[in-house]
Design an enzyme around this catalytic site. Structure first.
Site, PDB file in Angstrom:
ATOM      1  N   TYR A 146       0.839  -1.202   0.000  1.00 46.34           N
ATOM      2  CA  TYR A 146       0.000   0.000   0.000  1.00 46.34           C
ATOM      3  C   TYR A 146       0.873   1.251   0.000  1.00 46.34           C
ATOM      4  O   TYR A 146       2.036   1.236   0.424  1.00 46.34           O
ATOM      5  CB  TYR A 146      -0.937   0.009   1.211  1.00 46.34           C
ATOM      6  CG  TYR A 146      -0.240   0.357   2.498  1.00 46.34           C
ATOM      7  CD1 TYR A 146      -0.202   1.677   2.973  1.00 46.34           C
ATOM      8  CD2 TYR A 146       0.415  -0.622   3.244  1.00 46.34           C
ATOM      9  CE1 TYR A 146       0.453   1.996   4.148  1.00 46.34           C
ATOM     10  CE2 TYR A 146       1.063  -0.306   4.419  1.00 46.34           C
ATOM     11  CZ  TYR A 146       1.079   0.999   4.866  1.00 46.34           C
ATOM     12  OH  TYR A 146       1.742   1.322   6.031  1.00 46.34           O
ATOM     13  N   PHE A 194       2.365   9.662   3.825  1.00 46.97           N
ATOM     14  CA  PHE A 194       2.722   9.498   5.237  1.00 46.97           C
ATOM     15  C   PHE A 194       3.256   8.098   5.546  1.00 46.97           C
ATOM     16  O   PHE A 194       3.863   7.878   6.589  1.00 46.97           O
ATOM     17  CB  PHE A 194       1.537   9.830   6.150  1.00 46.97           C
ATOM     18  CG  PHE A 194       0.360   8.887   6.008  1.00 46.97           C
ATOM     19  CD1 PHE A 194       0.327   7.676   6.670  1.00 46.97           C
ATOM     20  CD2 PHE A 194      -0.714   9.237   5.208  1.00 46.97           C
ATOM     21  CE1 PHE A 194      -0.757   6.825   6.556  1.00 46.97           C
ATOM     22  CE2 PHE A 194      -1.798   8.386   5.074  1.00 46.97           C
ATOM     23  CZ  PHE A 194      -1.825   7.165   5.739  1.00 46.97           C
ATOM     24  N   ASP A 195       3.028   7.146   4.617  1.00 52.41           N
ATOM     25  CA  ASP A 195       3.523   5.787   4.872  1.00 52.41           C
ATOM     26  C   ASP A 195       3.453   4.980   3.571  1.00 52.41           C
ATOM     27  O   ASP A 195       2.629   5.260   2.673  1.00 52.41           O
ATOM     28  CB  ASP A 195       2.696   5.101   5.960  1.00 52.41           C
ATOM     29  CG  ASP A 195       3.361   3.826   6.470  1.00 52.41           C
ATOM     30  OD1 ASP A 195       4.561   3.631   6.185  1.00 52.41           O
ATOM     31  OD2 ASP A 195       2.682   3.028   7.146  1.00 52.41           O
ATOM     32  N   ILE A 222      -6.684  -0.549  11.589  1.00 53.69           N
ATOM     33  CA  ILE A 222      -7.698   0.486  11.776  1.00 53.69           C
ATOM     34  C   ILE A 222      -8.975   0.004  11.118  1.00 53.69           C
ATOM     35  O   ILE A 222      -8.951  -0.753  10.134  1.00 53.69           O
ATOM     36  CB  ILE A 222      -7.228   1.830  11.201  1.00 53.69           C
ATOM     37  CG1 ILE A 222      -6.939   1.711   9.699  1.00 53.69           C
ATOM     38  CG2 ILE A 222      -6.018   2.364  11.954  1.00 53.69           C
ATOM     39  CD1 ILE A 222      -6.647   3.038   9.019  1.00 53.69           C
ATOM     40  N   TYR A 235      -7.562   7.404  12.589  1.00 51.68           N
ATOM     41  CA  TYR A 235      -6.904   7.707  13.868  1.00 51.68           C
ATOM     42  C   TYR A 235      -7.615   8.810  14.652  1.00 51.68           C
ATOM     43  O   TYR A 235      -7.072   9.365  15.598  1.00 51.68           O
ATOM     44  CB  TYR A 235      -5.443   8.067  13.621  1.00 51.68           C
ATOM     45  CG  TYR A 235      -4.667   6.878  13.068  1.00 51.68           C
ATOM     46  CD1 TYR A 235      -4.230   5.890  13.923  1.00 51.68           C
ATOM     47  CD2 TYR A 235      -4.449   6.749  11.712  1.00 51.68           C
ATOM     48  CE1 TYR A 235      -3.555   4.788  13.432  1.00 51.68           C
ATOM     49  CE2 TYR A 235      -3.773   5.637  11.210  1.00 51.68           C
ATOM     50  CZ  TYR A 235      -3.328   4.663  12.060  1.00 51.68           C
ATOM     51  OH  TYR A 235      -2.666   3.572  11.584  1.00 51.68           O
ATOM     52  N   PHE A 269      -5.585   5.478   0.867  1.00 52.56           N
ATOM     53  CA  PHE A 269      -4.722   4.302   0.697  1.00 52.56           C
ATOM     54  C   PHE A 269      -4.883   3.738  -0.716  1.00 52.56           C
ATOM     55  O   PHE A 269      -6.007   3.583  -1.206  1.00 52.56           O
ATOM     56  CB  PHE A 269      -5.079   3.192   1.699  1.00 52.56           C
ATOM     57  CG  PHE A 269      -4.759   3.535   3.115  1.00 52.56           C
ATOM     58  CD1 PHE A 269      -3.480   3.342   3.624  1.00 52.56           C
ATOM     59  CD2 PHE A 269      -5.746   4.057   3.956  1.00 52.56           C
ATOM     60  CE1 PHE A 269      -3.206   3.639   4.952  1.00 52.56           C
ATOM     61  CE2 PHE A 269      -5.458   4.364   5.265  1.00 52.56           C
ATOM     62  CZ  PHE A 269      -4.185   4.157   5.768  1.00 52.56           C
TER      63      PHE A 269
END
Length: 582
Positions: A69, A79-80, A99, A125, A142
């Site tokens: 992902y 961010f990731d 999540i 979050y 995502f």
């Protein structure tokens, strides 16, 4: 609580699972980003922008998944990313380890499917976020590709792609198998293939030499069968994976072609394909056999054929001249029989194989056609087909001159010769070594008009070398009919008297009484004796030549005439030799 620090530093040190395991129930419900209608998003937005054609399985609650992902904010800032870490996410879905938005977004996904997920804050979050990484009330984006899915309740999945019409045996535990395979991950990434190594993968089944899933997936396979075998990780390489090619917790897909299978306890398998009627004799150890064969591997690959050489394979049976399995498989066969002989490798060429056509540990299949066999001690086999109705007082014997018709063939029916092709009977003097020994023997004792069938072994026929039109070591089949028979003469005689010769033979022979007998006078006298029944010439020869030879024998000085001193009966000559020897 996550360790504080600069965002980039914190992200690098923050384990992926820890990041995704934070649940919104521990956080207050944030309003999140507005929905397209103007209000906040209530659920995950899923865009399935690549759906594979085939989807054998969709992600469900409790499944274990592996996926890649990229995670970004609304403005596109990353961010990731699992790609940046070169490590897939491997986790169970729907049990609170992700999540909530990701849990929901993965449901129903297919392997190799690609999705874009928009996760509102209350499913991500929330109003707290992740310090230094994800701000409060952040909507998360995502881009996900699913690479693997399995469940702890999974078993090995077997799909038969091709099953041959004939299945001589199926794989069982403790069998030794030879197979080709292509190995891929569930997303199609290839990790290994036997084809690239130029040889099959050879191993025992159910003996711990294979991963458990392959042990199970091979069971029940037939030689020549193709299967697709899907193996969950816990029946493959599990958490450890294998080297750099099989990641942790990876499902494996094998496309398998089974070449052959045997068991070390196997014996030779025989299958009679055609049995001629009237089999009165079966091959035993010590027999010499001529046979044709096609030799193939268990998958049908032809490795040798006697037909291609247009010549039978000739050998002794049960004497160690051929592989043990063939030695066993040929015994008990009949002439003309067709049989299939399946030979396990320990009775063939073993683990090493031979040449470049028979690999190691190969099961061999021979389709054999037995042409003939014999034993070096065999006599001529004589079978009377018919005898004349009238009484037969005299039969053919050594020295007799006989005339007979015959048909000669091989035992498989191949026609060789026939006297009928020449329009006249064959002529021979029995015991004069003018015909093969077996035929000479088979003609003796026959009555005129009798018909016989003779089976003549090669050592009484044309031997190992054969003759024109006759293969080496061939058993011959004759059908003979005796047309006529004449008593022969003693060895060395050209003419014999039926009664005592005249007292003064020379005077009777000297027709013009001039004291000498030329060739013409000699010939006239002998022909008269024959016509009057007083004597007879050697049968089966040209009378003129025989009389000429007789004259030459008597004309001792070769002056063209016989005198009284020269003329001697053969019986007198033989008596003189006896006295000389004494």
């Amino acid at each position: 609580m996550l360790r504080a620090g600069p965002p980039s530093h914190t992200f690098l040190r923050l384990p992926l699972l820890q990041l995704l395991l934070l649940l919104v129930q521990a956080v207050g419900r944030g309003l999140g980003r507005a929905s397209p209608a103007g209000g906040p998003l209530e659920d995950v937005v899923i865009e399935r922008y690549h759906i594979p054609r085939v989807c054998p399985r969709e992600v469900q609650m409790g499944d274990f998944v592996r996926y890649h992902y990229n995670g970004t904010f609304e403005d596109g800032k990353k961010f990731d990313s699992s790609y940046d870490r070169h490590t897939l996410v491997a986790i169970v879905v729907g049990v609170g380890r992700l999540i909530t938005g990701m849990d929901r977004g993965l449901m129903g996904m297919c392997v190799n499917e690609r999705r874009r997920l928009i996760v509102p804050p209350h499913l991500g979050y929330g109003s707290i976020g992740v310090a230094g990484l994800i701000p409060p009330d952040a909507t998360l984006y995502f881009d996900v590709v699913l690479l693997d899915v399995w469940n702890k309740e999974d078993t090995v999945q077997v799909s038969t792609l091709l099953r041959p019409p004939h299945c001589p045996r199926m794989v069982q535990d403790s069998d030794f198998v030879r197979y080709h395979y292509n190995g891929t991950l569930l997303d199609g990434t290839a990790f290994d293939t036997s084809y690239s190594r130029g040889g099959t993968y050879d191993t025992y089944v159910g003996s711990g030499w294979l991963i458990k899933g392959m042990d199970q997936g091979l069971l029940g396979m037939c030689p020549g069968e193709r299967r697709k075998i899907i193996i969950p990780p816990f029946l493959a390489y599990g958490e450890k994976g294998y080297g750099t090619v099989i990641p942790s917790q990876a499902s494996l897909v094998f496309h398998v072609l089974l070449i052959d299978v045997h068991n070390p306890k196997d014996t030779v398998q025989l299958e009679t394909l055609e049995l001629p009627p009237g089999c009165v004799r079966r091959a035993v150890a010590g027999d010499f056999m001529r046979y044709h064969y096609n030799g193939s591997l268990m998958d049908g690959t032809l490795f040798d054929s006697s037909y291609s050489r247009n010549h039978t394979y000739n050998t002794y049976v049960g004497q160690g001249y051929i592989i043990p399995g063939m030695d066993q498989g040929l015994q008990g066969s009949c002439m003309g029989e067709r049989r299939r002989i399946t030979i396990p490798p320990h009775l063939a060429y073993g683990e090493n194989g031979t040449g470049d056509k028979i690999p190691g540990s190969a099961v061999l299949i021979f389709d054999v056609h037995v042409i003939d066999f014999h034993n070096p001690a065999d006599p001529v086999e004589i079978k009377t087909l018919s005898r004349p109705l009238e009484t037969c007082n005299e039969t053919a014997k050594l020295g007799d001159f006989v005339r007979y018709h015959y048909n000669c063939s091989l035992l498989d029916g191949t026609r060789l010769f026939s006297s009928h092709d020449y329009g006249a009977p064959q002529e021979a003097t029995l015991g004069a070594h003018k015909v093969i020994e077996g035929l000479d023997t088979g003609l003796q004792g026959m009555c005129v008009g009798e018909r016989r069938q003779l089976v003549v072994p090669p050592h009484l026929a044309h031997g190992e070398s054969g003759a024109r039109g006759v293969p080496g070591s061939a058993v011959l089949l004759f059908e003979v009919e005796l047309v006529s028979r004449e008593d022969g003469l003693p060895t060395g005689y050209l003419f014999v008297w039926h009664e005592d010769p005249p007292a003064n033979l020379f005077e009777h022979m000297d027709l013009n009484k001039d004291g000498e007998v030329p060739a013409e006078e000699f010939s006239t006298f002998i022909k008269a004796q024959v016509s009057e029944g007083k004597g007879r010439l050697l049968p089966g020869q040209d009378p003129e030549k025989t009389i000429g030879d007789m004259f030459q024998n008597q004309d001792r000085n070769q002056d063209g005439k016989i005198t009284t001193e020269e003329l001697k009966l053969k019986s007198d000559e033989d008596q003189e030799r006896v006295h000389e020897e004494l």
